[in-house]
Design an enzyme around this catalytic site. Structure first.
Site, PDB file in Angstrom:
ATOM      1  N   ASP A  35       3.639   8.395   5.771  1.00  0.00           N
ATOM      2  CA  ASP A  35       3.020   7.064   5.659  1.00  0.00           C
ATOM      3  C   ASP A  35       3.053   6.274   6.981  1.00  0.00           C
ATOM      4  OD1 ASP A  35       3.889   8.109   3.128  1.00  0.00           O
ATOM      5  OD2 ASP A  35       3.499   6.157   2.213  1.00  0.00           O
ATOM      6  N   GLU A  89      -1.916   5.200   3.909  1.00  0.00           N
ATOM      7  CA  GLU A  89      -2.021   4.153   2.873  1.00  0.00           C
ATOM      8  C   GLU A  89      -1.418   2.816   3.289  1.00  0.00           C
ATOM      9  OE1 GLU A  89       0.054   4.254  -0.750  1.00  0.00           O
ATOM     10  OE2 GLU A  89       1.999   4.267   0.209  1.00  0.00           O
ATOM     11  N   ASN A  90      -0.545   2.822   4.312  1.00  0.00           N
ATOM     12  CA  ASN A  90       0.075   1.573   4.772  1.00  0.00           C
ATOM     13  C   ASN A  90      -0.374   1.198   6.187  1.00  0.00           C
ATOM     14  OD1 ASN A  90       2.610   3.249   3.282  1.00  0.00           O
ATOM     15  ND2 ASN A  90       2.093   1.252   2.444  1.00  0.00           N
ATOM     16  N   HIS A 102       2.134  12.242  -3.514  1.00  0.00           N
ATOM     17  CA  HIS A 102       2.543  10.876  -3.225  1.00  0.00           C
ATOM     18  C   HIS A 102       3.270  10.323  -4.447  1.00  0.00           C
ATOM     19  CE1 HIS A 102       2.024   7.349  -0.645  1.00  0.00           C
ATOM     20  NE2 HIS A 102       1.926   6.644  -1.749  1.00  0.00           N
ATOM     21  N   HIS A 138       5.268   8.645   0.253  1.00  0.00           N
ATOM     22  CA  HIS A 138       5.399   7.395  -0.527  1.00  0.00           C
ATOM     23  C   HIS A 138       6.773   6.730  -0.417  1.00  0.00           C
ATOM     24  CE1 HIS A 138       4.995   4.300  -3.588  1.00  0.00           C
ATOM     25  NE2 HIS A 138       6.056   4.779  -4.209  1.00  0.00           N
ATOM     26  N   HIS A 142      -1.649   2.432  -2.550  1.00  0.00           N
ATOM     27  CA  HIS A 142      -2.243   1.271  -1.864  1.00  0.00           C
ATOM     28  C   HIS A 142      -3.672   1.538  -1.372  1.00  0.00           C
ATOM     29  CE1 HIS A 142       1.555  -0.758  -2.086  1.00  0.00           C
ATOM     30  NE2 HIS A 142       2.177   0.184  -1.386  1.00  0.00           N
ATOM     31  N   HIS A 145       8.841   6.703   2.055  1.00  0.00           N
ATOM     32  CA  HIS A 145       9.078   6.281   3.437  1.00  0.00           C
ATOM     33  C   HIS A 145      10.444   6.743   3.962  1.00  0.00           C
ATOM     34  CE1 HIS A 145       5.833   2.867   3.524  1.00  0.00           C
ATOM     35  NE2 HIS A 145       5.476   3.888   2.764  1.00  0.00           N
TER      36      HIS A 145
HETATM   37 FE   LIG Z   1       3.630   4.189   1.591  1.00  0.00          FE
HETATM   38 FE   LIG Z   2       2.775   4.696  -1.700  1.00  0.00          FE
END
Ligand SMILES: [Fe+2]
Ligand SMILES: [Fe+2]
Length: 263
Positions: free
Chosen positions: A8, A39-40, A151, A176, A68, A178
């Protein structure tokens, strides 16, 4: 051949280390395919068309996303038009985005990439196991090298997916949380597995966000802006070696690149 999944990417610090570091990393590690979870990437949540293009220009071949995915509505256009940015395959058929990508790696081998969302401590979605079966049944038989970005929140969910797909895909790698896990291995059927490849962004943080903001809100229930942190930026991911003839993984190792290594 070698595949890299970048964990991520969080905000500007995450994007910057990918843009600076990925070129030299592809050379150093002789990478044939780079997949990144974005996604981030936009301010810590979601992704924009400009950021998608920035990541592709930096050397990312396929962008995966997660819970996200639709935080920035402007990304719908890119999701509908581009074949190398994916929605989780267990999202509704009507949701914008492709379920899988088939891309040619640097060595000329066609590789398939797809992602799935876990169901434990996550928003309800369709069964990821059935969705995996559906995607694998759709892929051309000649595509042997297959990477799944799973994820999800729960390690149990991820271990189950690894075992379920062992021998059917080259790698089941998680994103997901992190936080990288130290469980990387090759399963008996030849699938590389790891619960989570970690985060690309500021590690002096709470999952990429400023510590004091998250702490204050947690202690007082007072809302605050969870701004992206800045300290100790690292590129986190995992590299998998795959036999392109069989699609079986032969090696897996975790990767962390710190900012100081790029100076
Ligand atoms: Fe994430
Ligand atoms: Fe996520």
């Amino acid at each position: 051949m070698r595949l890299l999944l970048i964990g991520d990417i969080v905000g500007k610090p995450g994007r910057q280390i990918v843009c600076r570091g990925l070129g030299p990393l592809v050379e150093r590690e002789k990478l044939d395919l780079v997949v990144a979870n974005g996604e981030n990437a936009a301010g810590g949540s979601g992704i924009t068309p400009a950021i998608y293009h920035e990541l592709i220009a930096a050397g990312v071949d396929v962008v995966t996303l997660g819970d996200h995915i639709y935080r920035r509505a402007e990304v719908f256009d890119v999701l509908q038009k581009q074949s190398n940015i994916l929605k989780p395959a267990n999202f509704p058929a009507e949701a914008p985005g492709a379920e899988f990508a088939i891309v040619k790696a640097k060595n000329g081998v066609s590789c398939a990439v797809f992602s799935l969302l876990g169901r434990v401590f996550m928003r309800p979605v369709d069964c990821p196991f059935k969705a995996a079966d559906r995607v694998l049944a759709t892929l051309p038989a000649e595509v042997k090298v297959i990477l799944l970005d799973f994820h999800g929140e729960a390690t149990s969910d991820k271990q189950l997916m690894g075992r379920y797909l062992d021998g059917r895909v080259s790698a089941v790698l998680g994103t997901h949380t992190h936080v990288p896990t130290a469980d990387e291995c090759i399963l008996p059927g030849g699938t590389a597995f790891q619960c989570d490849v970690g985060m690309t962004g500021p590690y002096h943080s709470i999952l990429g966000r400023q510590i004091d903001r998250v702490l204050e809100t947690t202690l007082t229930f007072t809302p605050s802006a969870f701004d992206v942190a800045t300290g100790d930026v690292r590129l986190g991911g995992t590299i998998v070696d795959v036999d392109p003839q069989t699609g079986r993984a032969t090696a897996i190792h975790r990767l962390v690149v710190c900012e100081s290594e790029l100076a």
